[in-house]
Design an enzyme around this catalytic site. Structure first.
Site, PDB file in Angstrom:
ATOM      1  N   HIS A 115     -19.656 -49.996  15.013  1.00 26.51           N
ATOM      2  CA  HIS A 115     -20.492 -49.290  14.036  1.00 26.51           C
ATOM      3  C   HIS A 115     -20.675 -50.124  12.772  1.00 26.51           C
ATOM      4  O   HIS A 115     -20.674 -49.592  11.660  1.00 26.51           O
ATOM      5  CB  HIS A 115     -19.878 -47.929  13.692  1.00 26.51           C
ATOM      6  CG  HIS A 115     -20.023 -46.908  14.777  1.00 26.51           C
ATOM      7  ND1 HIS A 115     -21.147 -46.122  14.916  1.00 26.51           N
ATOM      8  CD2 HIS A 115     -19.181 -46.559  15.784  1.00 26.51           C
ATOM      9  CE1 HIS A 115     -20.992 -45.326  15.967  1.00 26.51           C
ATOM     10  NE2 HIS A 115     -19.819 -45.577  16.518  1.00 26.51           N
ATOM     11  N   ASP A 160     -21.912 -47.512   8.446  1.00 30.70           N
ATOM     12  CA  ASP A 160     -22.197 -47.373   9.874  1.00 30.70           C
ATOM     13  C   ASP A 160     -23.321 -48.333  10.208  1.00 30.70           C
ATOM     14  O   ASP A 160     -23.724 -49.153   9.377  1.00 30.70           O
ATOM     15  CB  ASP A 160     -22.560 -45.918  10.222  1.00 30.70           C
ATOM     16  CG  ASP A 160     -22.114 -45.523  11.626  1.00 30.70           C
ATOM     17  OD1 ASP A 160     -22.506 -46.209  12.591  1.00 30.70           O
ATOM     18  OD2 ASP A 160     -21.374 -44.538  11.763  1.00 30.70           O
ATOM     19  N   GLU A 162     -15.987 -45.946  19.567  1.00 33.06           N
ATOM     20  CA  GLU A 162     -17.175 -46.364  20.308  1.00 33.06           C
ATOM     21  C   GLU A 162     -17.455 -47.868  20.180  1.00 33.06           C
ATOM     22  O   GLU A 162     -18.565 -48.287  19.873  1.00 33.06           O
ATOM     23  CB  GLU A 162     -18.390 -45.554  19.852  1.00 33.06           C
ATOM     24  CG  GLU A 162     -18.235 -44.064  20.109  1.00 33.06           C
ATOM     25  CD  GLU A 162     -19.409 -43.240  19.621  1.00 33.06           C
ATOM     26  OE1 GLU A 162     -19.710 -42.204  20.254  1.00 33.06           O
ATOM     27  OE2 GLU A 162     -20.019 -43.604  18.604  1.00 33.06           O
TER      28      GLU A 162
END
Length: 564
Positions: free
Chosen positions: A284, A205, A356
């Protein structure tokens, strides 16, 4: 009064035998229902099995590898508790029998098992190794909670059991906070004890890259470390936050070597758990791009987030978290990484994230815009779809199946991809209507990094919702908007633990328990044999005490020994 030290599945604890026996006699409580998750069929018989020095442990149809773990595992558990020797060399007048059914006798559900106890035998049998391991967990739970005096006398019973769904998983984020191999093993012991069968390992991440990739060593020499800020921003329940103290940052991080990865994968396999890696992309990815900035749109090194995102606001206008889909080199880099990942993880499934994605960088990247033009893509959502489909195609050529968060539906998900629905049920509904298989992981109530009680005494947690024990237990994983065909595409469910606020194993255990067994029984039993009040009662028939005497932290709200 006799105090006996017992050990079970790596958990050590004390029982004050005579006191517990007295409670049982006075209250007239039967312990026949203490197994979690609740078995499909469980009947008592009039016989009983007495443990003494003439007990054998034998097996039928187990492979060398399987019996090499399971026989010593069960033998050690029993001998530590009783102080007797269980003979594994030959049959005795009384025997524990571990058996995998012959191929011709197997049923369709490979995780089903049977447990039978009478005067001369304890017979555990199943259609697969996984089912046989579940039988041992049910037996050890049953054995432990009757183990209140010496010699131990187990009432006879018959159990026929199988799970209602095939996917019963946990996701653990080790990027925001790193957990040692021993901590991971302790978590695997817990989930195996309650018959979960998937460990989704969130290895990469923005905050840290946690898996050794030999071809790209800077992923761990640079990407696995960050500057942590002591006394950093702590969010409160009202979403406000306090500013950090002016203290010097310190280096924080860690990663798993490839040998450690193999060790964890085998440890999990022995306990019936499949380990699924997640390599999060195209977003990410700041940790990877800090190490190898040439695969970002800008091509130069940005400072990575200096800590977990809750430890300091990161200006996303200045820090790009995304790979550049306009560069062919990005795909070569990712394929190289995934090649090493596939060598480490035998799982059929690879999770590629897909959530995202901040597409503002793609909008102003000439190479991304050129890619959109050449591939006739109308917008950046379709560019994301192009990126994910290329990665999926590579994995499919290597006989792997892709899983992605429900964000991958934006712009069109790869046809074969499994949708992990985290933003409520919308992703599950849309995914199933597009004929995708679905795994239910709604943040409300299946994110265990969120508060589990509306109490000022709770340790710091995410405050988006309060995911109570009852809500976890009673949540229905089949959205009402789906017809029977759509519901048939749901593989099962998974809970998640994101670790922004969870920096220690003790805190992690507190967030897991008792919600973990509630989740397990929800998915194992579904509506056929679920009863929340009965579940609370069974937790108090030994489970809380096992955790307490093992030094495992848990949320204490429903811990009430008066039920004895």
């Amino acid at each position: 009064m006799e105090n006996c030290l017992y050990s079970l599945s790596g958990f050590n604890f004390y029982f004050k035998g005579n006191i517990l026996l007295l409670f049982l006699l006075l209250c007239g409580i039967s312990l026949q229902s203490q197994i979690i998750p609740n078995p499909e069929v469980m009947n008592m018989n009039s016989e009983s099995f007495m443990f003494d020095s003439k007990v054998g442990l034998v097996y039928k149809n187990l492979s060398k590898a399987d019996r090499g773990f399971l026989i010593p595992y069960l033998k050690k558990s029993i001998e530590k508790e009783l102080g007797i020797i269980v003979d594994t060399g030959k049959k005795q007048p009384k025997n524990i029998i571990l058996e995998i059914n012959t191929k011709s006798a197997r049923e369709q559900n490979d995780e089903s098992y049977q447990l039978y106890i009478d005067r001369t035998k304890i017979h555990l049998r199943a259609n697969s190794y996984e089912g046989l391991f579940y039988a041992t967990q049910s037996f050890l739970q049953y054995f432990t909670f009757y183990n209140y005096s010496i010699p131990v006398k187990l009432p006879g019973l018959t159990v026929y059991d199988k799970p209602a769904v095939n996917w019963r998983g946990m996701m653990l984020d080790v990027s925001r906070h790193f957990y040692s191999v021993e901590a991971i093993k302790r978590v695997l012991d817990l989930i195996a004890y309650y018959k979960l069968n998937v460990f989704h390992w969130h290895l990469t991440d923005n905050e840290g890259w946690r898996i050794q990739i030999k071809k790209y060593p800077k992923l761990t020499t640079i990407g696995a470390w960050r500057n942590e800020i002591p006394g950093s921003i702590f969010y409160k329940k009202d979403s406000s936050y306090t500013k950090p103290l002016a203290i010097e940052p310190y280096p924080y991080g860690g990663f798993y070597t490839q040998q450690q990865i193999r060790e964890v994968v085998e440890y999990a396999r022995q306990r019936g758990v499949m380990v699924i890696p997640e390599i999060d992309l195209p977003g990410h990815s700041a940790a990877a791009l800090t190490a190898y900035p040439e695969y970002s749109c800008e091509g130069y090194r940005h400072p990575a987030p200096n800590s977990t995102l809750w430890n300091g606001k990161v200006d996303t206008d200045k820090v790009n978290f995304n790979y550049c889909p306009g560069k062919e080199s990005s795909f070569i880099f990712i394929e190289d990484i995934l090649t090493e990942v596939m060598e480490l993880f035998p799982s059929r499934y690879i999770h590629i994230g897909g959530d995202e994605v901040d597409k503002q960088y793609w909008q102003r990247c000439d190479e991304c815009q050129q890619r959109m033009h050449s591939e006739r893509l109308k917008d950046e959502n379709e560019l994301q779809s192009y990126f994910l489909k290329r990665v999926t195609s590579f994995l499919e050529k290597n006989n792997r199946t892709v899983i992605g968060w429900d964000d991958i539906l934006e712009g069109g998900a790869p046809e074969s991809a499994i949708i992990m629905s985290w933003r409520g049920e919308k992703g599950a509904i849309n995914g199933a209507k597009q004929n995708h298989h679905v795994i239910m992981s709604p943040s409300n109530p299946f994110y265990f990094n969120r508060y589990q009680d509306d109490s000022a005494k709770e340790p710091l947690a995410a405050s988006y919702s309060i995911n109570t024990l009852q809500r976890v237990y009673e949540y229905n994983i089949w959205p009402e908007q789906l017809d029977e065909n759509g519901k048939g595409l749901i593989k099962g469910g998974q809970f998640a633990v994101w670790t922004e606020f969870i920096s220690s194993l003790e805190h992690l255990e507190y967030m897991l328990l008792p919600r973990l067994p509630a989740f397990s029984e929800n998915l194992w039993s579904l509506d056929q044999r679920k009863n929340y009040n009965d579940f609370i009662k069974r937790l108090n028939q030994g489970h809380y005490d096992v955790w307490k005497r093992s030094g495992i932290r848990f949320h204490p709200k429903y811990y009430n020994k008066s039920v004895y």
